[in-house]
Design a protein around this motif. Structure first.
Motif, PDB file in Angstrom:
ATOM      1  N   ALA A 170       5.753 -17.368   0.910  1.00 34.75           N
ATOM      2  CA  ALA A 170       5.599 -18.821   0.785  1.00 34.75           C
ATOM      3  C   ALA A 170       4.119 -19.202   0.717  1.00 34.75           C
ATOM      4  CB  ALA A 170       6.286 -19.522   1.953  1.00 34.75           C
ATOM      5  N   GLN A 171       3.278 -18.529   1.510  1.00 27.01           N
ATOM      6  CA  GLN A 171       1.840 -18.793   1.458  1.00 27.01           C
ATOM      7  C   GLN A 171       1.266 -18.468   0.079  1.00 27.01           C
ATOM      8  OE1 GLN A 171      -0.289 -16.801   4.616  1.00 27.01           O
ATOM      9  NE2 GLN A 171       1.161 -17.505   6.187  1.00 27.01           N
ATOM     10  N   PHE A 172       1.835 -17.478  -0.584  1.00 32.47           N
ATOM     11  CA  PHE A 172       1.373 -17.092  -1.917  1.00 32.47           C
ATOM     12  C   PHE A 172       1.897 -18.028  -3.007  1.00 32.47           C
ATOM     13  CE2 PHE A 172       1.113 -12.416  -0.404  1.00 32.47           C
ATOM     14  CZ  PHE A 172      -0.210 -12.583  -0.030  1.00 32.47           C
ATOM     15  N   GLY A 173       2.678 -19.021  -2.627  1.00 36.26           N
ATOM     16  CA  GLY A 173       3.176 -19.974  -3.602  1.00 36.26           C
ATOM     17  C   GLY A 173       4.531 -19.637  -4.183  1.00 36.26           C
ATOM     18  N   VAL A 174       5.254 -18.706  -3.586  1.00 34.45           N
ATOM     19  CA  VAL A 174       6.608 -18.381  -4.036  1.00 34.45           C
ATOM     20  C   VAL A 174       7.570 -19.416  -3.455  1.00 34.45           C
ATOM     21  CG1 VAL A 174       8.432 -16.647  -4.030  1.00 34.45           C
ATOM     22  CG2 VAL A 174       6.037 -15.936  -4.183  1.00 34.45           C
ATOM     23  N   THR A 175       8.413 -19.989  -4.292  1.00 32.98           N
ATOM     24  CA  THR A 175       9.382 -20.991  -3.866  1.00 32.98           C
ATOM     25  C   THR A 175      10.760 -20.642  -4.418  1.00 32.98           C
ATOM     26  OG1 THR A 175       9.139 -22.414  -5.819  1.00 32.98           O
ATOM     27  CG2 THR A 175       7.565 -22.755  -3.997  1.00 32.98           C
ATOM     28  N   TYR A 176      11.760 -21.414  -4.021  1.00 37.12           N
ATOM     29  CA  TYR A 176      13.044 -21.328  -4.692  1.00 37.12           C
ATOM     30  C   TYR A 176      12.882 -21.829  -6.130  1.00 37.12           C
ATOM     31  CZ  TYR A 176      15.468 -20.345  -0.297  1.00 37.12           C
ATOM     32  OH  TYR A 176      15.897 -19.759   0.870  1.00 37.12           O
ATOM     33  N   GLU A 235      16.792 -15.295  -6.510  1.00 37.97           N
ATOM     34  CA  GLU A 235      15.827 -15.693  -7.536  1.00 37.97           C
ATOM     35  C   GLU A 235      14.801 -16.642  -6.934  1.00 37.97           C
ATOM     36  OE1 GLU A 235      15.359 -17.675 -11.968  1.00 37.97           O
ATOM     37  OE2 GLU A 235      17.229 -17.989 -10.842  1.00 37.97           O
ATOM     38  N   VAL A 236      13.556 -16.499  -7.375  1.00 38.51           N
ATOM     39  CA  VAL A 236      12.474 -17.356  -6.909  1.00 38.51           C
ATOM     40  C   VAL A 236      11.590 -17.741  -8.087  1.00 38.51           C
ATOM     41  CG1 VAL A 236      12.412 -16.463  -4.539  1.00 38.51           C
ATOM     42  CG2 VAL A 236      11.055 -15.335  -6.328  1.00 38.51           C
ATOM     43  N   LYS A 237      10.669 -18.670  -7.808  1.00 38.33           N
ATOM     44  CA  LYS A 237       9.655 -19.056  -8.790  1.00 38.33           C
ATOM     45  C   LYS A 237       8.297 -18.680  -8.222  1.00 38.33           C
ATOM     46  CE  LYS A 237       8.814 -23.483  -9.482  1.00 38.33           C
ATOM     47  NZ  LYS A 237       8.951 -24.880  -9.962  1.00 38.33           N
ATOM     48  N   VAL A 238       7.461 -18.082  -9.051  1.00 38.61           N
ATOM     49  CA  VAL A 238       6.153 -17.627  -8.583  1.00 38.61           C
ATOM     50  C   VAL A 238       5.058 -18.505  -9.170  1.00 38.61           C
ATOM     51  CG1 VAL A 238       6.896 -15.236  -8.258  1.00 38.61           C
ATOM     52  CG2 VAL A 238       5.972 -15.953 -10.465  1.00 38.61           C
ATOM     53  N   SER A 239       3.952 -18.575  -8.460  1.00 38.26           N
ATOM     54  CA  SER A 239       2.791 -19.325  -8.929  1.00 38.26           C
ATOM     55  C   SER A 239       1.724 -18.352  -9.411  1.00 38.26           C
ATOM     56  CB  SER A 239       2.227 -20.189  -7.797  1.00 38.26           C
ATOM     57  OG  SER A 239       1.542 -19.378  -6.858  1.00 38.26           O
ATOM     58  N   ALA A 240       0.707 -18.886 -10.034  1.00 38.17           N
ATOM     59  CA  ALA A 240      -0.388 -18.041 -10.528  1.00 38.17           C
ATOM     60  C   ALA A 240      -1.219 -17.476  -9.390  1.00 38.17           C
ATOM     61  CB  ALA A 240      -1.270 -18.851 -11.473  1.00 38.17           C
ATOM     62  N   TYR A 265      -8.340  -1.078 -14.612  1.00 41.18           N
ATOM     63  CA  TYR A 265      -8.928  -1.710 -15.785  1.00 41.18           C
ATOM     64  C   TYR A 265      -9.098  -3.225 -15.627  1.00 41.18           C
ATOM     65  CZ  TYR A 265      -8.140   2.729 -18.200  1.00 41.18           C
ATOM     66  OH  TYR A 265      -8.162   4.055 -18.571  1.00 41.18           O
ATOM     67  N   GLY A 266      -8.836  -3.746 -14.437  1.00 44.08           N
ATOM     68  CA  GLY A 266      -9.019  -5.174 -14.195  1.00 44.08           C
ATOM     69  C   GLY A 266      -7.984  -6.057 -14.856  1.00 44.08           C
ATOM     70  N   LEU A 267      -6.783  -5.504 -15.108  1.00 49.13           N
ATOM     71  CA  LEU A 267      -5.693  -6.273 -15.704  1.00 49.13           C
ATOM     72  C   LEU A 267      -4.780  -6.801 -14.596  1.00 49.13           C
ATOM     73  CD1 LEU A 267      -4.789  -3.758 -18.567  1.00 49.13           C
ATOM     74  CD2 LEU A 267      -6.222  -5.811 -18.742  1.00 49.13           C
ATOM     75  N   PRO A 268      -4.036  -7.873 -14.844  1.00 53.34           N
ATOM     76  CA  PRO A 268      -3.070  -8.336 -13.845  1.00 53.34           C
ATOM     77  C   PRO A 268      -2.095  -7.218 -13.492  1.00 53.34           C
ATOM     78  CG  PRO A 268      -3.357  -9.987 -15.554  1.00 53.34           C
ATOM     79  CD  PRO A 268      -4.065  -8.754 -16.033  1.00 53.34           C
ATOM     80  N   ALA A 269      -2.038  -6.854 -12.227  1.00 51.99           N
ATOM     81  CA  ALA A 269      -1.301  -5.651 -11.809  1.00 51.99           C
ATOM     82  C   ALA A 269       0.154  -5.979 -11.495  1.00 51.99           C
ATOM     83  CB  ALA A 269      -1.985  -5.012 -10.606  1.00 51.99           C
ATOM     84  N   ASP A 270       0.916  -6.348 -12.542  1.00 51.56           N
ATOM     85  CA  ASP A 270       2.318  -6.725 -12.341  1.00 51.56           C
ATOM     86  C   ASP A 270       3.286  -5.612 -12.728  1.00 51.56           C
ATOM     87  OD1 ASP A 270       2.043  -6.744 -15.071  1.00 51.56           O
ATOM     88  OD2 ASP A 270       2.731  -8.800 -15.367  1.00 51.56           O
ATOM     89  N   SER A 271       2.763  -4.413 -13.006  1.00 55.04           N
ATOM     90  CA  SER A 271       3.577  -3.217 -13.289  1.00 55.04           C
ATOM     91  C   SER A 271       4.289  -3.266 -14.634  1.00 55.04           C
ATOM     92  CB  SER A 271       4.611  -2.964 -12.179  1.00 55.04           C
ATOM     93  OG  SER A 271       3.992  -2.838 -10.923  1.00 55.04           O
ATOM     94  N   TRP A 272       3.993  -4.254 -15.472  1.00 55.12           N
ATOM     95  CA  TRP A 272       4.652  -4.356 -16.774  1.00 55.12           C
ATOM     96  C   TRP A 272       3.801  -3.676 -17.834  1.00 55.12           C
ATOM     97  CZ3 TRP A 272       9.250  -4.939 -18.551  1.00 55.12           C
ATOM     98  CH2 TRP A 272       9.497  -5.346 -19.857  1.00 55.12           C
ATOM     99  N   PRO A 273       4.333  -2.684 -18.551  1.00 53.65           N
ATOM    100  CA  PRO A 273       3.543  -1.962 -19.554  1.00 53.65           C
ATOM    101  C   PRO A 273       3.268  -2.831 -20.774  1.00 53.65           C
ATOM    102  CG  PRO A 273       5.829  -1.225 -19.593  1.00 53.65           C
ATOM    103  CD  PRO A 273       5.710  -2.168 -18.434  1.00 53.65           C
ATOM    104  N   THR A 274       2.002  -2.986 -21.109  1.00 54.81           N
ATOM    105  CA  THR A 274       1.611  -3.863 -22.214  1.00 54.81           C
ATOM    106  C   THR A 274       0.800  -3.096 -23.253  1.00 54.81           C
ATOM    107  OG1 THR A 274      -0.456  -4.487 -21.123  1.00 54.81           O
ATOM    108  CG2 THR A 274       1.496  -5.844 -20.650  1.00 54.81           C
ATOM    109  N   ALA A 275       0.688  -3.698 -24.431  1.00 54.41           N
ATOM    110  CA  ALA A 275      -0.128  -3.109 -25.493  1.00 54.41           C
ATOM    111  C   ALA A 275      -1.590  -3.025 -25.062  1.00 54.41           C
ATOM    112  CB  ALA A 275       0.003  -3.942 -26.768  1.00 54.41           C
TER     113      ALA A 275
END
Length: 428
Positions: free
Chosen positions: A289-295, A265-270, A407-417
């Protein structure tokens, strides 16, 4: 072990036995109820098109010949014959299955509950010698074995109560996955011929899986080992055989890499580029780590070159994990992302990891009919999402990410309305 076609004994209603909601004790494993499993003879109502219109009896005669040609003795075929009957209820159940419609957090809360973690740790202590031997011989950590054991049957408490042979031969006659189940039927006959189980002892899930870690017969025949030294490979009643056989399958069938992690498990940044969060993309931990991912507690990741994928099972607002090369063993065991992530997470918990961080706010999931609609729209847009079933597997998630980028949406692969609205507009 089964790539979604059969299922998981505890995890999925419609694939095998649903999960018990109560903890299991450390009591000896229950024996199958043979008397309750006596098959009732039936014939297919009409000749199956994929078998040139053969009746079930004609098909069965040919399948027995194939088994003998594959090395099964006439004695084993004769012993199994009273159980090789057609059961239309099995076929109907197979065609009607719906699986894994829950959110990952809901599924994992239920399936990776604290009592399963605690019972996993208890089993490792109770069978310390077998676990130590398996880790030495196959390189698979005890927690990994125990997690599958917990999820598949609650350590033998929920193995299913249906006779295996009628299920296998009925699914072999059905045209949906006939070739696969013909092979599984022959493998079951080989198990009988080898003396591991009798036809009467073959009691399990409706889809033909056997034992405390729910092996398909081909995996049972190829990977089961006699770890208790009694001359039989009994995955229904011998914990030692279960431990050794599961380790053998993970190591040699799923190509586990000794000494390497599987999930963290990790924590992600914006600042994370969301389009890089994909199991098909591996980057060094130093890059994450450069992208801001930490424990989870904010400590930095190791500044090394170990490759890992960023896994976001519920998009950028949900739990986040680094998935290492060994995570492929989980997706091969069952290619549902919800199941495989839960299994990997439970293994980390049994190994001593803290509970995952829960989302700070509720994450919306599209209802089943809208997920199917999204898959239909993606297919119309030229994507291959596999079966349109409302289950967002890897193909569907990859298509979602591509359209989010478009479509310029955050590309996190999660299907949204929001994405569904854009797809509907684009289809007009």
């Amino acid at each position: 072990m089964r790539s979604f076609v059969c299922g998981v004994a505890l995890a999925i209603a419609g694939l095998s036995s649903p999960a018990s909601a109560q903890p299991v004790s450390a009591a000896p494993q229950a024996r199958p109820n043979v008397a309750a499993a006596k098959p009732t003879a039936s014939s297919g109502s009409r000749g199956a098109a994929c078998h040139n219109g053969q009746s079930f009896d004609q098909f069965l005669a040919g399948l027995k010949q194939q088994a003998v040609a594959a090395g099964v003795s006439q004695r084993a075929v004769a012993a199994a014959s009273p159980w090789l009957v057609y059961d239309p209820k099995i076929v109907n159940r197979d065609r009607g299955q719906r699986v894994f419609g829950q959110l990952f957090t809901e599924f994992s809360r239920r399936m990776a509950a604290d009592y399963r973690m605690q019972n996993g740790q208890l089993k490792i202590k109770q069978h310390a010698a077998a676990f130590a031997r398996a880790e030495k011989e196959f390189g698979v950590p005890p927690a990994v074995i125990a997690a599958f054991w917990a999820l598949e049957s609650d350590f033998g408490a929920q193995m299913g109560n249906l006779p295996t042979l009628p299920s296998l031969v009925s699914l072999a006659y059905d045209c949906r996955r006939s070739k696969m189940f013909q092979g599984e039927t022959i493998a079951a006959l080989k198990i009988i011929d080898r003396g591991d189980l009798s036809p009467e002892e073959m009691i399990g899930s409706w889809a033909g899986e056997l034992g405390q870690t729910q092996f398909l017969p081909t995996h049972y025949f190829n990977y089961a080992v006699d770890y208790d030294g009694d001359g039989h490979r009994n995955l229904l009643r011998s914990p030692d055989d279960v431990i050794g056989s599961t380790a053998n399958y993970i190591a040699n069938g799923l190509k586990w890499r000794r000494g390497e992690p599987w999930l963290q498990e990790v924590k992600v940044s914006a600042d994370v580029p969301w389009d890089q969060a994909d199991l098909t993309i591996q980057l060094p931990r130093s890059k994450w780590a450069q992208f801001g991912v930490t424990y989870p507690d904010g400590r930095p990741l190791p500044n090394d070159s170990m490759p890992a994928s960023l896994l976001l099972p519920m998009g950028r607002f949900g739990p986040a994990f680094l998935a290492y090369a060994n995570f492929a063993a989980y997706t091969e065991w069952n290619n549902s992302l919800i199941y495989s992530t839960t299994a990997g997470y439970l293994a980390t918990r049994i190994a001593g990891a803290a509970p995952m961080r829960r989302p700070s706010a509720q994450i919306a999931q599209l209802p089943f009919n809208e997920l199917k609609e999204m898959q239909q729209l993606l297919t119309r847009a030229g994507f291959n999402v596999g079966k349109i079933d409302g289950i967002m597997g890897q193909q569907s998630r990859s298509a979602v990410k591509t359209m989010q980028l478009k479509y310029g949406l955050p590309a996190d692969s999660w299907p949204t309305a929001e994405l569904l609205t854009q797809l509907r507009a684009g289809a007009r």
